[in-house]
Design a protein around this motif. Sequence first.
Motif, PDB file in Angstrom:
ATOM      1  N   GLY A 132       0.830  -1.069  -0.030  1.00 52.40           N
ATOM      2  CA  GLY A 132      -0.033   0.020  -0.087  1.00 52.40           C
ATOM      3  C   GLY A 132       0.717   1.241  -0.072  1.00 52.40           C
ATOM      4  N   SER A 133       2.086   1.219   0.433  1.00 54.59           N
ATOM      5  CA  SER A 133       2.990   2.424   0.487  1.00 54.59           C
ATOM      6  C   SER A 133       3.937   2.559  -0.839  1.00 54.59           C
ATOM      7  CB  SER A 133       3.631   2.335   1.822  1.00 54.59           C
ATOM      8  OG  SER A 133       4.308   1.176   1.844  1.00 54.59           O
ATOM      9  N   ASP A 134       4.490   1.623  -1.203  1.00 57.57           N
ATOM     10  CA  ASP A 134       5.299   1.648  -2.394  1.00 57.57           C
ATOM     11  C   ASP A 134       5.582   0.484  -3.173  1.00 57.57           C
ATOM     12  OD1 ASP A 134       7.214  -0.110  -0.811  1.00 57.57           O
ATOM     13  OD2 ASP A 134       8.016   1.671   0.204  1.00 57.57           O
ATOM     14  N   GLY A 135       6.421   0.568  -4.253  1.00 59.90           N
ATOM     15  CA  GLY A 135       6.743  -0.418  -5.153  1.00 59.90           C
ATOM     16  C   GLY A 135       5.407  -0.628  -6.341  1.00 59.90           C
ATOM     17  N   SER A 136       6.218  -1.188  -7.222  1.00 62.07           N
ATOM     18  CA  SER A 136       5.168  -1.170  -8.442  1.00 62.07           C
ATOM     19  C   SER A 136       5.058  -2.865  -8.926  1.00 62.07           C
ATOM     20  CB  SER A 136       5.967  -0.645  -9.817  1.00 62.07           C
ATOM     21  OG  SER A 136       6.961  -1.111 -10.112  1.00 62.07           O
ATOM     22  N   VAL A 137       5.899  -3.539  -8.077  1.00 63.58           N
ATOM     23  CA  VAL A 137       5.705  -4.896  -8.771  1.00 63.58           C
ATOM     24  C   VAL A 137       4.996  -5.607  -7.619  1.00 63.58           C
ATOM     25  CG1 VAL A 137       6.937  -7.223  -8.758  1.00 63.58           C
ATOM     26  CG2 VAL A 137       7.870  -5.161  -9.714  1.00 63.58           C
ATOM     27  N   PRO A 138       3.721  -6.398  -7.828  1.00 65.46           N
ATOM     28  CA  PRO A 138       3.155  -7.216  -6.897  1.00 65.46           C
ATOM     29  C   PRO A 138       3.660  -7.928  -6.083  1.00 65.46           C
ATOM     30  CG  PRO A 138       2.452  -7.892  -9.014  1.00 65.46           C
ATOM     31  CD  PRO A 138       3.410  -6.789  -9.148  1.00 65.46           C
ATOM     32  N   TYR A 139       3.518  -8.062  -4.783  1.00 65.55           N
ATOM     33  CA  TYR A 139       4.154  -9.155  -3.870  1.00 65.55           C
ATOM     34  C   TYR A 139       3.254 -10.513  -3.964  1.00 65.55           C
ATOM     35  CZ  TYR A 139       0.670  -7.847  -0.448  1.00 65.55           C
ATOM     36  OH  TYR A 139      -0.605  -7.554   0.418  1.00 65.55           O
ATOM     37  N   GLN A 140       2.209 -10.668  -4.444  1.00 64.99           N
ATOM     38  CA  GLN A 140       1.349 -11.903  -4.670  1.00 64.99           C
ATOM     39  C   GLN A 140       0.773 -11.831  -5.990  1.00 64.99           C
ATOM     40  OE1 GLN A 140      -1.057 -13.436  -1.803  1.00 64.99           O
ATOM     41  NE2 GLN A 140      -1.250 -15.291  -2.399  1.00 64.99           N
ATOM     42  N   THR A 141       0.596 -12.742  -6.820  1.00 67.02           N
ATOM     43  CA  THR A 141      -0.330 -12.919  -7.925  1.00 67.02           C
ATOM     44  C   THR A 141      -0.908 -14.273  -8.060  1.00 67.02           C
ATOM     45  OG1 THR A 141       1.397 -13.580  -9.661  1.00 67.02           O
ATOM     46  CG2 THR A 141       0.874 -11.176  -9.317  1.00 67.02           C
ATOM     47  N   SER A 142      -1.894 -14.573  -8.570  1.00 65.71           N
ATOM     48  CA  SER A 142      -2.640 -15.799  -8.994  1.00 65.71           C
ATOM     49  C   SER A 142      -2.088 -16.440 -10.171  1.00 65.71           C
ATOM     50  CB  SER A 142      -4.249 -15.749  -8.928  1.00 65.71           C
ATOM     51  OG  SER A 142      -4.538 -14.936  -9.925  1.00 65.71           O
ATOM     52  N   GLU A 143      -2.225 -17.495 -10.381  1.00 66.72           N
ATOM     53  CA  GLU A 143      -1.580 -18.190 -11.548  1.00 66.72           C
ATOM     54  C   GLU A 143      -2.264 -17.504 -12.970  1.00 66.72           C
ATOM     55  OE1 GLU A 143      -2.660 -22.185 -11.747  1.00 66.72           O
ATOM     56  OE2 GLU A 143      -1.525 -22.863  -9.651  1.00 66.72           O
ATOM     57  N   ARG A 144      -3.352 -17.004 -13.014  1.00 66.57           N
ATOM     58  CA  ARG A 144      -3.865 -16.647 -14.221  1.00 66.57           C
ATOM     59  C   ARG A 144      -3.611 -15.112 -14.367  1.00 66.57           C
ATOM     60  NH1 ARG A 144      -7.661 -20.091 -12.347  1.00 66.57           N
ATOM     61  NH2 ARG A 144      -7.860 -22.221 -13.729  1.00 66.57           N
ATOM     62  N   PHE A 145      -3.295 -14.624 -13.464  1.00 66.23           N
ATOM     63  CA  PHE A 145      -3.098 -13.008 -13.495  1.00 66.23           C
ATOM     64  C   PHE A 145      -1.960 -12.488 -14.738  1.00 66.23           C
ATOM     65  CE2 PHE A 145      -1.005  -9.079 -12.450  1.00 66.23           C
ATOM     66  CZ  PHE A 145      -2.118  -8.062 -12.554  1.00 66.23           C
ATOM     67  N   ARG A 146      -2.364 -11.640 -15.441  1.00 65.22           N
ATOM     68  CA  ARG A 146      -1.564 -11.238 -16.579  1.00 65.22           C
ATOM     69  C   ARG A 146      -1.132  -9.493 -16.222  1.00 65.22           C
ATOM     70  NH1 ARG A 146      -4.701 -13.168 -21.921  1.00 65.22           N
ATOM     71  NH2 ARG A 146      -2.793 -12.199 -23.007  1.00 65.22           N
ATOM     72  N   GLU A 147      -0.002  -9.357 -15.871  1.00 62.07           N
ATOM     73  CA  GLU A 147       0.240  -7.895 -15.360  1.00 62.07           C
ATOM     74  C   GLU A 147       0.517  -7.058 -16.668  1.00 62.07           C
ATOM     75  OE1 GLU A 147       3.848  -5.733 -12.702  1.00 62.07           O
ATOM     76  OE2 GLU A 147       3.874  -8.088 -13.254  1.00 62.07           O
ATOM     77  N   ARG A 148       0.100  -5.778 -16.540  1.00 60.81           N
ATOM     78  CA  ARG A 148       0.195  -4.768 -17.618  1.00 60.81           C
ATOM     79  C   ARG A 148       0.880  -3.732 -17.221  1.00 60.81           C
ATOM     80  NH1 ARG A 148      -5.956  -4.223 -17.928  1.00 60.81           N
ATOM     81  NH2 ARG A 148      -5.481  -3.268 -15.895  1.00 60.81           N
ATOM     82  N   ASP A 149       1.569  -2.941 -18.115  1.00 59.58           N
ATOM     83  CA  ASP A 149       2.216  -1.651 -17.786  1.00 59.58           C
ATOM     84  C   ASP A 149       1.288  -0.573 -17.125  1.00 59.58           C
ATOM     85  OD1 ASP A 149       4.657  -2.759 -18.443  1.00 59.58           O
ATOM     86  OD2 ASP A 149       4.557  -2.012 -20.627  1.00 59.58           O
ATOM     87  N   LEU A 150       0.227  -0.558 -17.606  1.00 60.44           N
ATOM     88  CA  LEU A 150      -0.904   0.332 -17.547  1.00 60.44           C
ATOM     89  C   LEU A 150      -1.342   0.298 -15.943  1.00 60.44           C
ATOM     90  CD1 LEU A 150      -2.712   2.577 -18.656  1.00 60.44           C
ATOM     91  CD2 LEU A 150      -4.478   0.957 -19.323  1.00 60.44           C
ATOM     92  N   ASP A 151      -1.108  -1.057 -15.242  1.00 62.30           N
ATOM     93  CA  ASP A 151      -1.504  -1.098 -13.909  1.00 62.30           C
ATOM     94  C   ASP A 151      -0.823  -0.257 -12.939  1.00 62.30           C
ATOM     95  OD1 ASP A 151      -3.068  -3.284 -14.917  1.00 62.30           O
ATOM     96  OD2 ASP A 151      -1.614  -5.132 -14.268  1.00 62.30           O
ATOM     97  N   LYS A 152       0.414  -0.047 -13.267  1.00 62.23           N
ATOM     98  CA  LYS A 152       1.402   0.766 -12.396  1.00 62.23           C
ATOM     99  C   LYS A 152       0.744   2.172 -12.167  1.00 62.23           C
ATOM    100  CE  LYS A 152       5.599  -1.395 -13.888  1.00 62.23           C
ATOM    101  NZ  LYS A 152       6.749  -1.425 -14.552  1.00 62.23           N
TER     102      LYS A 152
END
Length: 464
Positions: A112-132
């Motif tokens: 909640g305070s910093d970082g752009s990389v998720p600390y946990q994701t599910s198997e099907r999650f697809r990360e996108r640049d727009l998420d940041k």
Amino acid sequence: MSAMRDLYHFTNIRSARNVTRGKVNIIGVVLEHGFPRQTKGTDWYYFVRIIDETHNDPGLPIQIFFETMAKSPRVLSPGDIMQFQNVTMKVVGDDVCAVYNKKYSSFALYNGSDGSVPYQTSERFRERDLDKRFVTDLRRWFQDFPIDQGRNDISIARHLTEGEHFDLFCKVLYIYDGAESQWTAFVWDGSDAPPANIHKKLSEEMHQPLALHVETFSLARDVVCSFPTLGTVLRVITQDIEPDFLPLFRTGGWIKLSNLLCELYDGLWRVVLTQYSRIRFASYGDRFRPVPQRLYDERLLRNPRSLRRMPQWSLPWPSRITEVDFDDDCEFHTLMDVVTSPEVMVGYKCVVRVVSILPCRAMDYHFPVGICKIRLTLEDPTTRIHAFLYAEDGLKFFEGSSSDEVLSGMRNALLGAAANIDGDEGEDTPRNPPWVQVCLRVKCETEDVLESREYMVFGTKLRA
């Protein structure tokens, strides 16, 4: 291509609540979360409630279902950010919620305070640049968001009832993260937990004395000295929660714990986090001044000044069965004041309950012919200690009474015991000791070791 475009579209929470049985992608700040538990079938279940700038009261509940505990989300702290893809909106009773389907939904968790990389994701999650960008915008919004802390939303330690579930709005003081079965959170809200009846027999005090605290481990003196000296510091333990999902509370922050179970252990309160409990965000550090803190500050302004540190349960005045050498207008101290004070061999006037005594037979209270000291177990809302009566102080305490019958009656009145109790006999009637005044002084051999401090009762007389 349509499915790919859908993954790039976020629906804000206000708009998502108007979707009927459709799939949406949403992102929000975790306001509240629970613990994983098994459903009546083969699935596991996890609960979160998220908010964003379009809808923050009461937020959107999300029901998450998954095959095994290993696939469960693990929110490290309320205030973290959670992103969902392909969750289904559903009406449950009068409320709208989102349902996470184990076959096609996915999630990501961000600090909640910093970082752009998720600390946990599910198997099907697809990360996108727009998420940041969305994560950054939510952090910026939430940083100054005033969490509702209205008076109707609080519960306090003063309202504890054994065997019942309740909610608590409290400040996290310290976390002990030892062996798996010993995880303990020390929390405080400034109020005094209610006194409890004592069920242990007096005759058991020699070999099975009343516990001085709930935890089985010792705390360092600097930790104890960091605790508030007014108001009850509650111990929060866990039950049936896997070690990997133990909460990571922020020390110094305020939190709301809901559906806690209240228990008594040797007359001491503890509260239990279960799989059905929930943790709700309240504030970071001292950014807010929550209602319990304001009530505590008002308590410190009570007049007359001499009464400000008296237990709330002893007001308007403790029992008159004891007399002390201090004047009535002399300020009271809590037992935690005495325990944490660097001063030794000075006098403190306290209001306490005497919950046990050793030896327990009245015939052993003759000074100086009998034993050389008597051990009293004293408690107030802040802590419980052993204090000793020696020689002349013991003689004064019992007014020099030589009759076993008189001594027995004085002891029973002090302990709140039934009139027929007689230390060497089995007695199952609970004791409810009155609040009484005592004078205490401290002797210390090693300054940094709590266990080396000895507390002595002096200048106190028990009236027949």
